[in-house]
Design a protein around this motif. Structure first.
Motif, short mmCIF file in Angstrom:
data_model
loop_
_atom_site.label_atom_id
_atom_site.label_comp_id
_atom_site.label_asym_id
_atom_site.label_seq_id
_atom_site.Cartn_x
_atom_site.Cartn_y
_atom_site.Cartn_z
N SER A 97 9.25 -6.02 2.23
CA SER A 97 9.57 -5.40 0.94
C SER A 97 10.79 -4.48 1.03
O SER A 97 11.10 -3.78 0.08
CB SER A 97 8.36 -4.61 0.45
OG SER A 97 7.83 -3.82 1.50
N LYS A 144 13.63 -4.88 -3.35
CA LYS A 144 13.17 -5.76 -2.26
C LYS A 144 14.22 -6.86 -2.07
O LYS A 144 15.36 -6.55 -1.77
CB LYS A 144 11.79 -6.31 -2.59
CG LYS A 144 10.72 -5.20 -2.70
CD LYS A 144 9.33 -5.76 -2.84
CE LYS A 144 8.27 -4.68 -2.80
NZ LYS A 144 7.92 -4.14 -4.13
N HIS A 163 8.32 -9.23 -5.05
CA HIS A 163 8.75 -9.67 -3.72
C HIS A 163 9.84 -10.73 -3.76
O HIS A 163 10.76 -10.72 -2.95
CB HIS A 163 7.55 -10.19 -2.92
CG HIS A 163 7.01 -9.14 -2.02
ND1 HIS A 163 7.33 -9.06 -0.69
CD2 HIS A 163 6.21 -8.08 -2.28
CE1 HIS A 163 6.75 -8.00 -0.16
NE2 HIS A 163 6.06 -7.39 -1.11
N HIS A 204 -1.40 -7.98 -4.95
CA HIS A 204 -1.05 -6.57 -4.81
C HIS A 204 -2.21 -5.70 -5.31
O HIS A 204 -3.05 -6.17 -6.08
CB HIS A 204 0.23 -6.28 -5.62
CG HIS A 204 0.76 -4.90 -5.42
ND1 HIS A 204 0.69 -3.92 -6.38
CD2 HIS A 204 1.36 -4.34 -4.35
CE1 HIS A 204 1.23 -2.81 -5.91
NE2 HIS A 204 1.65 -3.04 -4.68
N SER A 244 2.23 -10.10 -2.85
CA SER A 244 2.96 -9.25 -1.90
C SER A 244 2.95 -9.84 -0.50
O SER A 244 3.73 -9.44 0.35
CB SER A 244 2.30 -7.87 -1.80
OG SER A 244 2.49 -7.16 -2.97
N ARG A 277 2.94 -8.72 8.66
CA ARG A 277 3.79 -9.38 7.66
C ARG A 277 5.27 -9.18 8.07
O ARG A 277 5.69 -8.07 8.37
CB ARG A 277 3.53 -8.74 6.30
CG ARG A 277 4.19 -9.41 5.14
CD ARG A 277 3.92 -8.67 3.84
NE ARG A 277 4.52 -7.33 3.83
CZ ARG A 277 4.71 -6.58 2.73
NH1 ARG A 277 4.31 -7.04 1.56
NH2 ARG A 277 5.25 -5.39 2.82
N1 DSN Z 1 5.16 -1.66 -1.02
C1 DSN Z 1 5.06 -3.00 -1.52
C2 DSN Z 1 5.02 -3.98 -0.41
O1 DSN Z 1 5.27 -3.60 0.71
O2 DSN Z 1 4.71 -5.14 -0.63
C3 DSN Z 1 3.88 -3.11 -2.33
O3 DSN Z 1 3.64 -1.97 -3.09
#
Ligand code: DSN
Length: 490
Positions: A56, A285, A256, A178, A228, A415
Motif C-alpha cells: 500500500s 498507493k 489498492h 478491508h 487489500s 504481503r
Molecule cells: N493501510 C491499508 C493497507 O495497507 O492495505 C489499508 O488500510
C-alpha cells in the motif's frame, strides 16, 4: 529500466533547484525543532536504503511532495466548490475543481469528490451517501417530508426501523477484504448489519456463484467489492450483475489497484468505475499521489457525496487536494501506463521467483500488484517473518491468510507489493533477486521462545550473517535505482 526512464513520471532529473528547496526547508524546520528536521532526513535515508515492499506504499514525485508544503494548509473550506461555509475560498475552489476534473477524466467517472482525508474517510462518505440516497430520501418521500428537520419523533422511530434493516455484504478480512468492508469490530460492522463473503477454500479464488447465493439469501443494501490483500483481479461486471439481482448498491473500494485502473492495465470488466454505483480509492498507493482519498460516483449520488464535508468529514486539506490534482495530472500522462504495466509484470516476476523456490503463495500467484506468501511453510508466524525480514532491510507487512490459524495480529502471511520498487525502476531480474533474498531470510529464521521457555508467536532467531548478506545484496540493487536521484542533502 533506468532511473531516468520516462515511466518514472517526474521521479527523475531532480534539478539542483529542488535539492536546494528541500535543503532550505529543512534548515527552516531545524531552526524551530531540529529533531523533526533530523527525523525527516533520517526517513529519507531509511527509505533510500531499504527494500520497500509494503503493497500500500509508494514514493510520490517531488512535484506532489512540494505541493503539500504550502499555505493552502492554513485555509478552512468546509462545504464544496462554490458552496462554502467560509469566505475567501476562491483559490481552494480552483484546486478542488482541478482535482475533481482530473479524477473524472482519468477514470471516466461522471462525478468525483476529492476531499476525503484517507481511504477509510472515502468509504465513510460512500456509506453515508448510499444511506442518504437509498434509505433516508425514500423514507422522507414516504413520510411526505422535504428534509429531516420536518420529521417528528414518531417519524424518526419509523426511519430508525428502516435503517435497522440496512445490510452490507463485503469481503472478509482474512480472505483479503478491508476492515471497512464490514469487519465486525470496525465502524462498518457496527453501522450495518453485516455478512461477509470469502474465497474458495481450495483455490483461494473468489467464487462468484457462492457470492451470488449468499447475496440472494442476505439481500444487502450495499455489496462491497475490492480488496487489500487479494492477489487476483475481480470481474466487476459480474459483481454488478449480482448487485442488480438483489437490488443492492455496488460499492467498489479500488484503493489498492487504482493505479492499475488509471494506467489501463485493468480494463473492460476489470475496471470497476463503469460498473460501480460508487467507487472509492486512496490516492497514495499504486496511484502514487499524496496520502488521501477520493470518491467517484454515478450522478445520482453526487448531491449526497457533496455534503460529505461537514456531515462526515472535517474541513478539507486544501494543500493535499492540490497535491492530488498534481498526482492525477501525472497519472494522465502516457508514461503512467508504462509504470502501471511494470507494476503488474514485476508482481508476476516476484511470484514466479517464490514459486520456483518452493514457497507457498495464496492462490498460487498473482495478476495484480501484490503477492501473499504463506509463511507457515517456513514454520513461522507472519509476525516473526515480518520482524526477521525487517532486520535484513526488507520492509513488508504481515497479513492474514484465508482461515488464518494465527489470527489477525500474529497472522500467517506476508504481503508484498511492487508499486514502490517499480517506481525506483526495479524490473524482472531485481524482483527475482528479491524473492531469493526473502526465501534466504525466512529459511534461516527459527521461531523463538517466550521468557518462560514456551513457544512464542512473536520472537524469532535469525541466523548470524544473513541480515548482513541481505543488506549487501539489496544495496547493490538499490544503488542502481536511487530514490529521488539528484536530491542531495548536506
Ligand atoms: N493501510 C491499508 C493497507 O495497507 O492495505 C489499508 O488500510
Amino acid at each position: 529500466m533506468k532511473p531516468g526512464s520516462t515511466s518514472l513520471c517526474g521521479m527523475s532529473d531532480l534539478s539542483s533547484l529542488t535539492s536546494s528547496a528541500y535543503q532550505q526547508a529543512l534548515e527552516v524546520i531545524a531552526s524551530v525543532e531540529p529533531r523533526i528536521a533530523e527525523a525527516t532526513r533520517q526517513e529519507l535515508a531509511d527509505q533510500r536504503s531499504s527494500l520497500k515492499l509494503i503493497a500500500s506504499e509508494n514514493y510520490a514525485s517531488p512535484a506532489v511532495l512540494l505541493t503539500m508544503g504550502t499555505w493552502f494548509s492554513d485555509k478552512y473550506a468546509e462545504g464544496t466548490v462554490g458552496h462554502r461555509f467560509y469566505a475567501a475560498c476562491q483559490n481552494v475552489d480552483t484546486v478542488e475543481s482541478l482535482a475533481a476534473e482530473h479524477a473524472r477524466e482519468l477514470f471516466g467517472a461522471p462525478y468525483a469528490y476529492a476531499q476525503p482525508h484517507s481511504g477509510i474517510d472515502a468509504n465513510l462518505v460512500a456509506f453515508w451517501s448510499i444511506l442518504a440516497n437509498r434509505v433516508e430520501t425514500p423514507a422522507l418521500e414516504k413520510l411526505g417530508a422535504k428534509n429531516v428537520n420536518e420529521l417528528t419523533e414518531a417519524d424518526w422511530e419509523s426511519l430508525r426501523a428502516e435503517l435497522g434493516n440496512q445490510r452490507l455484504l463485503g469481503m472478509s478480512l482474512d480472505t483479503g477484504g478491508h476492515l471497512t468492508h464490514g469487519f465486525r469490530p470496525n465502524i462498518s460492522g457496527k453501522m450495518f448489519h453485516q455478512q461477509q463473503y470469502g474465497t474458495d477454500p481450495e483455490s483461494g479464488l473468489l467464487d462468484y456463484d457462492a457470492l451470488r447465493a449468499k447475496a440472494k439469501e442476505f439481500k444487502p443494501l450495499v455489496l462491497v467489492a475490492g480488496y487489500s490483500a487479494y492477489p487476483r483481479r475481480v470481474n466487476f461486471a459480474k459483481m454488478r450483475e449480482i448487485a442488480d439481482e438483489v437490488g443492492a448498491v455496488l460499492m467498489v473500494d479500488m484503493a489498492h489497484f487504482a493505479g492499475l485502473v488509471a494506467g489501463k492495465v485493468f480494463t473492460g470488466e476489470e475496471n470497476p468505475v463503469p460498473y460501480a454505483h460508487v467507487t472509492t480509492t486512496t490516492t497514495h498507493k499504486s496511484l502514487r499521489g499524496p496520502r488521501g482519498g477520493l470518491v467517484l460516483a454515478q450522478e445520482e449520488f453526487a448531491a449526497d457525496i457533496d455534503r460529505g464535508c461537514p456531515m462526515v468529514l472535517g474541513g478539507p486539506l486544501s494543500h493535499v487536494m492540490a497535491a492530488k490534482a498534481v498526482a492525477l495530472a501525472e497519472a494522465r500522462k502516457p508514461e503512467f501506463g508504462t509504470y502501471a504495466q511494470n507494476i503488474a509484470d514485476n508482481a508476476k516476476s516476484l511470484a514466479e521467483g517464490f514459486n520456483k523456490r518452493g514457497a507457498r503463495l495464496v492462490t498460487g500467484g498473482t495478476d495484480n500488484h501484490l503477492v501473499l506468501l504463506d509463511v507457515t511453510s517456513f514454520g513461522l508466524t507472519g509476525r516473526q517473518a515480518e520482524s526477521a525480514l525487517l532486520d535484513a532491510g526488507v520492509v513488508t507487512n504481515r497479513n492474514s491468510i484465508p482461515a488464518d490459524p494465527n489470527g489477525a495480529w500474529y497472522t500467517s502471511g506476508i504481503r508484498f507489493g511492487t508499486p514502490a520498487l517499480t517506481t525506483r525502476g526495479f524490473g524482472h531480474d531485481e524482483f527475482d533477486k528479491v524473492a531469493e533474498l526473502v526465501v534466504d531470510v525466512l529459511s534461516n529464521t527459527q521461531p523463538g521462545t517466550t521468557r518462560a521457555g514456551g513457544p512464542s508467536k512473536a520472537s524469532y532467531v535469525l541466523a548470524e550473517g544473513v541480515a548482513d548478506r541481505t543488506h549487501a545484496a539489496s544495496a547493490e540493487m538499490l544503488d542502481k535505482h536511487p530514490l529521488y536521484p539528484g536530491l542531495e542533502l548536506t
